[in-house]
Design an enzyme around this catalytic site. Structure first.
Site, PDB file in Angstrom:
ATOM      1  N   HIS A 274      34.260  73.353   2.556  1.00  0.00           N
ATOM      2  CA  HIS A 274      32.999  74.456   2.698  1.00  0.00           C
ATOM      3  C   HIS A 274      32.615  74.724   1.559  1.00  0.00           C
ATOM      4  O   HIS A 274      31.758  75.395   0.456  1.00  0.00           O
ATOM      5  CB  HIS A 274      34.474  75.884   2.777  1.00  0.00           C
ATOM      6  CG  HIS A 274      34.833  75.961   1.592  1.00  0.00           C
ATOM      7  ND1 HIS A 274      36.569  75.266   1.741  1.00  0.00           N
ATOM      8  CD2 HIS A 274      35.450  77.028   0.601  1.00  0.00           C
ATOM      9  CE1 HIS A 274      36.961  75.808   0.977  1.00  0.00           C
ATOM     10  NE2 HIS A 274      36.371  76.491   0.060  1.00  0.00           N
ATOM     11  N   CYS A 275      32.163  73.064   0.466  1.00  0.00           N
ATOM     12  CA  CYS A 275      32.334  73.635  -1.148  1.00  0.00           C
ATOM     13  C   CYS A 275      31.467  72.749  -1.682  1.00  0.00           C
ATOM     14  O   CYS A 275      29.998  72.581  -1.349  1.00  0.00           O
ATOM     15  CB  CYS A 275      33.444  73.755  -1.850  1.00  0.00           C
ATOM     16  SG  CYS A 275      34.111  74.939  -2.362  1.00  0.00           S
ATOM     17  N   ILE A 276      31.965  70.948  -1.352  1.00  0.00           N
ATOM     18  CA  ILE A 276      31.667  70.567  -2.127  1.00  0.00           C
ATOM     19  C   ILE A 276      30.021  69.033  -0.984  1.00  0.00           C
ATOM     20  O   ILE A 276      29.219  69.142  -1.745  1.00  0.00           O
ATOM     21  CB  ILE A 276      32.607  68.543  -2.199  1.00  0.00           C
ATOM     22  CG1 ILE A 276      34.214  68.882  -2.489  1.00  0.00           C
ATOM     23  CG2 ILE A 276      31.937  67.611  -2.707  1.00  0.00           C
ATOM     24  CD1 ILE A 276      33.745  69.761  -4.160  1.00  0.00           C
TER      25      ILE A 276
END
Length: 437
Positions: A274-276
């Site tokens: 969900h981030c990188i």
């Protein structure tokens, strides 16, 4: 007493009621920690199923202990609702909703906007609002603050607003929500003080105060962009090493013997989570407002996005050596989760690998011990026991290096193993069957 003093007193005595908007991978662990710290917590979510599960004490997040959630619900310390009118009963509320990208890799802050509007209807004097969702620098001041001030209340005087980026690493055994250092940046010094006081009374990690929400927002983007770019670098090295006949994994093992100036990153079939894969593009979007193009970020993104295609291209070449075409081949894919030992497959590179394999005519068989079934591209997939599927598979591709897998047995029974994670590094026998990224 001023609004700030009253709220600080409630936080100190733990008589404050705290709300958490968004009960996902970030929000639910945060709600649990606040309830464990002694506060009464109300979780808000638009999904009836999540609300029902929380209120029944049923956990659905890997980093939350089932028994702790059940006990907190039973004691009345934590409850969930879809009714945002209960915001009127909270003294502080954290927003932990998704911030995805659209198909053009443009930020979609609609979840933040809608959540803020829902809070604005019921915001009251002496209330703290903290945005935790990762977003581009300026969001808290340019989007959240004006919406909340439409209520007629003034930020920094009547209510307090800050940004404190989530730092969640699903599956991390050492660092959880409780003990991970927290960054806090408020609109005003009073906003920072109140927000920091809340986290200091909940978490064990250091609370690091910064001068503004924009600094906190940029800090979070820097964290994830650092990983994004370094993974892009090592993926490019892996592509080159493949062409040169050099083992990239051995190269990395050698490089990390240097005790300074080097940090090991590892290649793989692409980026997931969900981030990188998402957050750096929030910065590229915002940079255009300042007439600047973040070339390094975008180049790293191109390399990382190419990796699933690179994996399937290599798989096709390996099958070709065995006089088999990708079209019609049975491929057993081990692992759908974006990282080992978790059930999260958001943005997983395995999904893109599946797409490319199926586009080439392969029959893809899935196994993931953490994900019994999932939907992707309008199609439902089911995990089948690898022990049953491996005999008929023309190739096994390891896309997630789950600890549950018996790699010795997999290599022993497979025809070809294409290992994109170096999961088979300890396997001593049948090494000729193993092909690395």
């Amino acid at each position: 007493m001023s609004a700030k003093e009253i709220l600080l007193d409630k936080i100190k005595r733990k008589t404050a009621t705290i709300g958490v908007v968004g009960l996902g991978y970030v929000g639910l662990p945060l709600a649990v920690e606040k309830a464990k710290a002694g506060y009464r917590v109300i979780g808000f979510d638009v999904q009836d199923k999540k609300v029902q599960m929380v209120n029944e004490g049923h956990n659905y997040i890997g980093d939350v202990v089932d028994a702790e959630l059940a006990e907190l619900v039973k004691e009345g310390r934590l409850r969930a609702t879809t009714d945002f009118s209960f915001v009127k009963d909270v003294d502080a509320v954290a927003i932990a909703v998704p911030t995805p990208l659209d198909k053009f890799k443009q930020p979609d802050v609609s979840y933040v906007v809608n959540s803020t509007k829902s809070i604005a209807k019921y915001i009251h004097k002496g209330m703290l609002v903290v945005l935790e969702s990762t977003t581009y620098p300026g969001t808290t001041e340019e989007i959240v603050k004006p919406i909340l001030e439409e209520s007629g209340l003034k930020c920094g005087e009547d209510f307090f607003l800050a940004f404190s980026p989530e730092r969640v690493d699903p599956g991390n055994k050492q660092f959880k929500t409780k003990n991970t250092p927290k960054i806090v940046g408020g609109i005003t010094p009073d906003c920072t003080e109140v927000a920091a006081a809340m986290y200091e009374n909940v978490l064990e990690g250091t609370i690091h105060r910064v001068s503004s929400p924009a600094v906190a927002e940029m800090e979070k983007i820097l964290e994830n962009t650092f990983r994004h770019i370094n993974i892009g670098l090592v993926n490019e090295m892996a592509i080159l090493c493949k062409r040169m006949g050099i083992d990239i994994w051995e190269v990395i093992d050698a490089a990390k013997t240097k005790p300074y100036g080097y940090m090991a990153f590892y290649p793989g079939p692409g980026l997931g989570g969900h981030c990188i894969p998402l957050d750096p593009f929030y910065l590229t979007y915002k940079a255009r407002e300042y007439d600047y193009h973040t070339r390094l970020i975008e180049t790293a993104g191109e390399i990382n996005d190419f990796m699933p295609e690179f994996v399937v291209d290599n798989a096709m070449k390996l099958l070709n050596v065995e006089k088999k075409a990708l079209n019609g081949a049975k491929v057993l894919l081990l692992g759908v989760a974006y990282k080992k030992d978790i059930d999260d497959y958001r943005e997983s590179p395995a999904l893109k690998v599946i797409e490319h394999l199926e586009a080439g005519g392969a029959e893809v068989i899935i196994n993931d011990p953490y994900i019994p079934k999932f939907r992707h591209g309008g199609k439902e997939y089911f995990s089948v026991p690898w022990e049953e599927a491996i005999a008929d598979a023309d190739m096994v591709i390891i896309t997630t290096d789950h600890s549950d897998y018996n790699y010795e047995a997999i290599v022993e029974r497979a025809k070809i193993v294409y290992d994109t994670r170096n999961a088979t590094k300890e396997v001593k026998t049948n090494r000729k069957k193993i092909h690395k990224l």
